[in-house]
Design a protein around this motif. Structure first.
Motif, short mmCIF file in Angstrom:
data_model
loop_
_atom_site.label_atom_id
_atom_site.label_comp_id
_atom_site.label_asym_id
_atom_site.label_seq_id
_atom_site.Cartn_x
_atom_site.Cartn_y
_atom_site.Cartn_z
N GLU A 167 133.98 97.88 46.81
CA GLU A 167 133.60 98.51 48.07
C GLU A 167 133.05 99.91 47.84
O GLU A 167 132.03 100.30 48.42
CB GLU A 167 134.82 98.57 49.00
N ARG A 168 133.71 100.69 46.96
CA ARG A 168 133.22 102.03 46.66
C ARG A 168 131.84 101.97 46.03
O ARG A 168 130.94 102.75 46.36
CB ARG A 168 134.19 102.73 45.70
N HIS A 169 131.66 101.02 45.13
CA HIS A 169 130.37 100.89 44.45
C HIS A 169 129.27 100.47 45.42
O HIS A 169 128.14 100.94 45.32
CB HIS A 169 130.50 99.85 43.33
N ARG A 170 129.61 99.63 46.38
CA ARG A 170 128.61 99.20 47.36
C ARG A 170 128.13 100.37 48.20
O ARG A 170 126.96 100.47 48.56
CB ARG A 170 129.19 98.12 48.28
N ILE A 171 129.05 101.29 48.51
CA ILE A 171 128.66 102.48 49.27
C ILE A 171 127.67 103.31 48.45
O ILE A 171 126.66 103.79 48.95
CB ILE A 171 129.91 103.31 49.64
N THR A 172 127.98 103.48 47.15
CA THR A 172 127.07 104.22 46.27
C THR A 172 125.72 103.53 46.17
O THR A 172 124.68 104.18 46.11
CB THR A 172 127.69 104.34 44.87
N ARG A 173 125.73 102.20 46.16
CA ARG A 173 124.49 101.44 46.01
C ARG A 173 123.55 101.64 47.18
O ARG A 173 122.36 101.30 47.09
CB ARG A 173 124.78 99.94 45.88
N ASN A 174 124.02 102.20 48.30
CA ASN A 174 123.13 102.46 49.42
C ASN A 174 121.96 103.32 49.01
O ASN A 174 120.87 103.25 49.60
CB ASN A 174 123.90 103.13 50.57
N ASN A 175 122.18 104.17 48.01
CA ASN A 175 121.08 104.99 47.49
C ASN A 175 119.94 104.12 46.99
O ASN A 175 118.78 104.50 47.05
CB ASN A 175 121.58 105.88 46.35
N PHE A 176 120.27 102.95 46.48
CA PHE A 176 119.27 102.04 45.95
C PHE A 176 118.69 101.14 47.05
O PHE A 176 117.52 100.83 47.04
CB PHE A 176 119.87 101.16 44.86
N ALA A 216 110.52 110.08 47.85
CA ALA A 216 110.62 111.34 47.12
C ALA A 216 112.04 111.73 46.76
O ALA A 216 112.24 112.54 45.85
CB ALA A 216 109.97 112.46 47.94
N HIS A 217 113.03 111.19 47.45
CA HIS A 217 114.41 111.59 47.21
C HIS A 217 115.22 110.47 46.53
O HIS A 217 116.43 110.39 46.71
CB HIS A 217 115.08 111.99 48.53
N PHE A 218 114.55 109.65 45.75
CA PHE A 218 115.22 108.56 45.05
C PHE A 218 115.80 109.13 43.76
O PHE A 218 115.12 109.24 42.73
CB PHE A 218 114.23 107.43 44.78
N ALA A 219 117.07 109.51 43.82
CA ALA A 219 117.70 110.24 42.71
C ALA A 219 117.64 109.51 41.37
O ALA A 219 117.40 110.15 40.33
CB ALA A 219 119.15 110.57 43.07
N PRO A 220 117.87 108.18 41.31
CA PRO A 220 117.81 107.51 40.00
C PRO A 220 116.45 107.65 39.32
O PRO A 220 116.37 107.75 38.10
CB PRO A 220 118.11 106.05 40.34
N SER A 258 121.27 113.87 45.12
CA SER A 258 122.46 113.01 45.21
C SER A 258 123.52 113.55 44.25
O SER A 258 123.60 113.14 43.10
CB SER A 258 122.10 111.56 44.86
N SER A 259 124.33 114.47 44.76
CA SER A 259 125.29 115.17 43.90
C SER A 259 126.47 114.31 43.50
O SER A 259 127.27 114.70 42.64
CB SER A 259 125.80 116.43 44.60
N ASP A 260 126.60 113.12 44.12
CA ASP A 260 127.73 112.25 43.78
C ASP A 260 127.37 111.21 42.73
O ASP A 260 128.20 110.37 42.38
CB ASP A 260 128.27 111.56 45.03
N MET A 261 126.14 111.23 42.22
CA MET A 261 125.73 110.28 41.19
C MET A 261 125.70 110.98 39.83
O MET A 261 125.27 112.13 39.71
CB MET A 261 124.36 109.68 41.51
N LEU A 285 128.16 117.44 31.09
CA LEU A 285 128.46 116.05 30.77
C LEU A 285 129.88 115.69 31.16
O LEU A 285 130.18 114.53 31.47
CB LEU A 285 128.20 115.79 29.29
N GLN A 286 130.79 116.65 31.17
CA GLN A 286 132.14 116.40 31.66
C GLN A 286 132.11 116.06 33.14
O GLN A 286 132.82 115.16 33.61
CB GLN A 286 133.03 117.63 31.43
N VAL A 287 131.26 116.74 33.91
CA VAL A 287 131.09 116.41 35.33
C VAL A 287 130.56 114.99 35.48
O VAL A 287 131.04 114.20 36.30
CB VAL A 287 130.15 117.42 36.02
#
Length: 423
Positions: A167-176, A216-220, A258-261, A285-287
């Motif tokens: 479920e958490r991953h699906r929320i993140t996938r909204n970016n895609f 323009a805001h597609f972080a990946p 996208s600061s959470d990716m 890289l620790q972040v």
């Protein structure tokens, strides 16, 4: 570690599998019924790989997976493949990936057993198939004496953990998923990272620029664009600072978008490393690792940065975690591990890691230094000669002047080994 500096590194996790709609086709009696059905991710629980010293351990975990499957059947957030079908897929090792794709699987839970008796443990990892991403991983201790009575508690814990991670991953996938066309082109561009050459990097860059022209805001895409510049700097070895500045700029833009990716932080950390900002690289890289604690390539980059920062014990522990998550490891992982072991004075262990590389010639200088430090100058000379064939102008002092190593003692041990080898 230092090997990654002047040679080709392994690509970041490529999008090996083209994006597919992971919703099974079903024979609905009517279109209205079909519209009412939720678009659920599909999950397969594959039979465990048994590396333990208990022959019956796989049977125990197979029983556990049946319990977990039953647990998933009562959830409305995921659709789980029936045990019989999962068994057939597990047995078909040659065409397993094709079968998973054919049946519309979105996630796979893989398990691995190791140890014996009180030390018996179960390693589980959840893989998102469209991008081969490890979403979640955990190791559980399985005391065989108490396993029977705790089995249902363990299965319940795993089922809930995996369901919540999906479920958490699906929320993140909204970016895609906001822009499927951009995502599809992004995946096409990522395929050029499978083999790092300048033409492929330029093709990847062109695709990512096209993605950003549309979204323009597609972080990946921003973080992948950053990767093309840092990898070009490595491949050309021209030392053009503008390439690294571009990598840093796109990485920062990805973070702002996208600061959470984790990918933006990863690329910023790599750019900082190549610019010699070692402490900043490790911190960044620790972040990235905190945001994606089971992303093997990020962990490996973190280990590489720790090694350049002369924090070799930490580098060894970190790269071993990456290897555990990605056991058929790219050469860059093994190279980092070998370099960290060499710096600690564990020369035999360094050579063992190099022996595991698919192309050990990439680490010829490290092999030469390791054999020389072990007192085998004759063996060292073999690798010196091979290095001279590809890098006839190689000079130890020039190399050490450009490779970012934080501590003098760390540079000294490289200098000593390379000089003893005959460079």
């Amino acid at each position: 570690m230092l090997s990654s500096w002047m040679m080709e590194k392994a690509a970041p996790p490529p999008a090996r599998i083209a994006a597919r709609v992971a919703v099974p086709e079903a024979a609905e009696p009517s279109a209205s019924t079909a519209l009412q059905r939720p678009c659920l991710p599909r999950l397969a629980l594959l039979l465990p790989n048994n590396f333990s010293r208990e022959p019956a351990a796989a049977m125990i975990v197979t029983s556990l997976l049946e319990d977990i499957t039953i647990g998933f059947c009562v959830l409305n957030s995921v659709q789980v493949l029936a045990p019989y079908s999962a068994l057939q897929i597990s047995r078909n090792t040659e065409d397993q990936l094709a079968m998973l794709e054919h049946h519309g699987l979105t996630y796979v839970l893989e398990t691995r057993l190791s140890g014996a008796n009180e030390a018996l443990s179960l390693f589980s990892q959840l893989v998102f198939l469209p991008t081969s991403e490890i979403v979640w991983a955990e190791r559980l201790s399985l005391d065989s004496a108490r396993f029977a009575q705790n089995r249902r508690d363990i299965s319940g814990r795993l089922a809930l953990s995996v369901a919540s991670e999906i479920e958490r991953h699906r929320i993140t996938r909204n970016n895609f998923d906001r822009n499927p066309a951009a995502y599809h082109r992004y995946l096409l561009g990522r395929q050029f990272f499978d083999r790092l050459t300048l033409p492929n990097l330029h093709r990847a860059r062109k695709e990512m620029e096209a993605v950003l022209a549309d979204s323009a805001h597609f972080a990946p895409a921003l973080s992948s664009l950053a990767r093309t510049y840092s990898e070009e700097w490595l491949l050309t070895a021209r030392g053009e600072s503008n390439l690294l500045k571009s990598a840093e700029a796109y990485a920062l833009q990805a973070i702002r978008t996208s600061s959470d990716m984790a990918d933006g932080y990863r690329e910023l950390g790599v750019a900082k490393l190549l610019q010699g900002a070692l402490d900043e690289s490790v911190e960044t890289l620790q972040v990235a690792e905190t945001l994606s604690p089971h992303y093997a390539d990020i962990i490996a980059d973190h280990a590489d940065a720790l090694a350049h920062c002369s924090r070799l014990d930490s580098a060894c522990r970190t790269i071993e975690r990456a290897i555990e998550l990605n056991p058929i490891s790219p050469d860059s992982y093994l190279w980092t591990a070998a370099g960290a072991r060499y710096g600690l004075g564990h020369f035999e262990e360094a050579l063992e890691y190099i022996d595991r590389m698919a192309d050990g010639s990439l680490a010829d200088r490290l092999s030469a230094a390791s054999w020389a430090m072990l007192g085998h100058r004759d063996k060292a000379q073999t690798f010196v000669a091979r290095t001279r064939e590809t890098h006839p102008e190689f000079d130890v002092e020039n190399w050490l002047s450009v490779v970012p190593i934080k501590e003098k003692w760390h540079k000294d041990i490289y200098r000593e080994g390379l000089k003893k080898a005959g460079f």
